[in-house]
Design an enzyme around this catalytic site. Structure first.
Site, PDB file in Angstrom:
ATOM      1  CB  CYS A 108      21.602  40.417  46.678  1.00 29.48           C
ATOM      2  SG  CYS A 108      20.546  41.886  46.716  1.00 29.48           S
ATOM      3  CB  CYS A 127      54.076  45.984  45.241  1.00 29.82           C
ATOM      4  SG  CYS A 127      54.043  46.431  47.002  1.00 29.82           S
ATOM      5  CB  CYS A 182      53.842  42.396  47.941  1.00 27.45           C
ATOM      6  SG  CYS A 182      52.447  42.934  46.919  1.00 27.45           S
TER       7      CYS A 182
END
Length: 276
Positions: free
Chosen positions: A211, A269, A264
Site C-alpha cells: 500500500c 534493445c 542489456c
C-alpha cells in the site's frame, strides 16, 4: 459535432486562442500541428489521468488509453476522478470527462491488461495502426505503477523501434522521474531502471501488494513534466529532457541521459544498439 479549427483569433469563445499565443510569441512555430499527433497512454491513474487531461486541454489530435482498473474511493486523494465515477473503469470514466473538456479530441479507451497475451498483442496492433490517419502512433507514454507493465511496454517499444516516455512516483510519494527512451540511442527500461538510478535504491520501485503513499501534488508535478516533455518532443521546441529526477523533500532535480547497456537482457534493445 464539427471539429473546430485552431484559430489564432483572440476571442472569449475560442478555446485555442491562448495556446496559439505561443505561436504569436515565437515559442512554438507550428502549434496547430498538435491536432495531427496520436499519443498512446498506458496507465490512467494518479499521473496518467492528469496527463491525459493536460494533453486534451492542449488540443492533442488523438489519445489511446489503456488501463484495467476501476475507479475506487481510495483514488479520491488524487486528481481528476470524482466519487460519482466509482465503479466505472478508469478508461471509460476518463473518456467521458475528457470529451466533455474537449470534444475535438479522438479518444480510444481499452479496459485491458497489457501484460496478458491478448492485451499485449492488441497493444502492438494499436501502436502500429492507431494513428489518426493510420500507421504508427507518434509517442507512447507509460504511467504505470508496476515493474511487469513497464517491462511489457519496454519490450513492445524495443520490438517496434518506438520512442516512448516512462514515468514513475516512489512508494513514499517523495520522489519521481520521467525519462525519454529512444531504442538503441538511450538506455531502455531493461538497461537501467530509471528510479533506481535516480534514488540509488531499486527497492523504491512500487511492488505488488504494497500500500504505497500517494500525493496529488507529486503526481500532478510528474504529470506536468511528462506533458511538457511530450509537447516539446512532438512540436520540436525547447530542449527535450532525457531523464529528469525529482526529490520532493529537498526540491532537488537531476537532469541527464543514460546510455544503452551493451549487456542489456532485451535482445531487441541490443539489435537497435547495433543498428545505431
Amino acid at each position: 459535432m464539427q471539429e473546430r479549427q485552431m484559430s489564432e483569433e483572440v476571442r472569449n469563445d475560442n478555446p485555442y486562442s491562448r495556446l496559439m499565443a505561443l505561436k504569436r510569441m515565437g515559442i512554438v512555430q507550428n502549434y496547430q500541428q498538435i491536432k495531427e499527433f496520436t499519443v498512446l497512454v498506458v496507465g490512467v491513474g494518479g499521473v496518467g489521468s492528469v496527463l491525459c487531461e493536460m494533453l486534451t486541454r492542449c488540443g492533442i489530435g488523438k489519445l489511446i488509453m489503456y488501463d484495467y482498473d476501476k475507479v475506487e474511493l481510495a483514488n479520491m486523494n488524487r486528481l481528476f476522478f470524482t466519487p460519482q465515477q466509482v465503479g466505472l473503469s478508469k478508461v471509460e470514466a476518463a473518456k467521458q470527462t475528457l470529451l466533455n473538456i474537449n470534444p475535438d479530441v479522438v479518444i480510444e479507451a481499452y479496459n485491458e491488461n497489457i501484460t496478458s497475451g491478448t492485451g499485449f498483442n492488441q497493444l502492438l496492433e494499436r501502436m502500429q495502426n492507431g494513428a489518426l490517419k493510420g500507421g504508427p502512433v507518434d509517442l507512447i507514454l507509460s504511467c504505470v505503477d508496476n515493474y511487469a507493465a513497464r517491462m511489457t511496454i519496454n519490450s513492445a517499444c524495443n520490438e517496434l523501434d518506438q520512442v516512448w516516455m516512462e514515468s514513475g512516483v516512489s512508494e513514499d510519494a517523495m520522489s519521481a522521474h520521467i525519462q525519454l527512451i529512444i531504442p538503441g540511442e538511450t538506455a531502455c527500461f531493461a538497461c537501467a531502471v530509471p528510479i533506481a538510478v535516480v534514488e540509488n535504491n531499486e527497492q523504491q520501485i512500487k511492488r505488488e501488494g504494497v500500500c504505497a503513499a500517494s500525493l496529488p501534488t507529486t503526481m500532478g508535478i510528474t504529470a506536468g513534466f511528462l506533458a511538457q516533455n511530450t509537447l516539446k518532443y512532438l512540436l520540436g521546441f525547447g530542449q527535450t529532457t532525457f531523464l529528469l529526477g525529482y526529490n520532493a523533500l529537498a526540491d532537488f532535480f537531476q537532469n541527464y541521459a543514460i546510455m544503452p547497456n551493451s549487456e542489456c537482457k532485451d535482445p531487441n534493445c541490443l539489435k537497435r544498439q547495433k543498428q545505431d
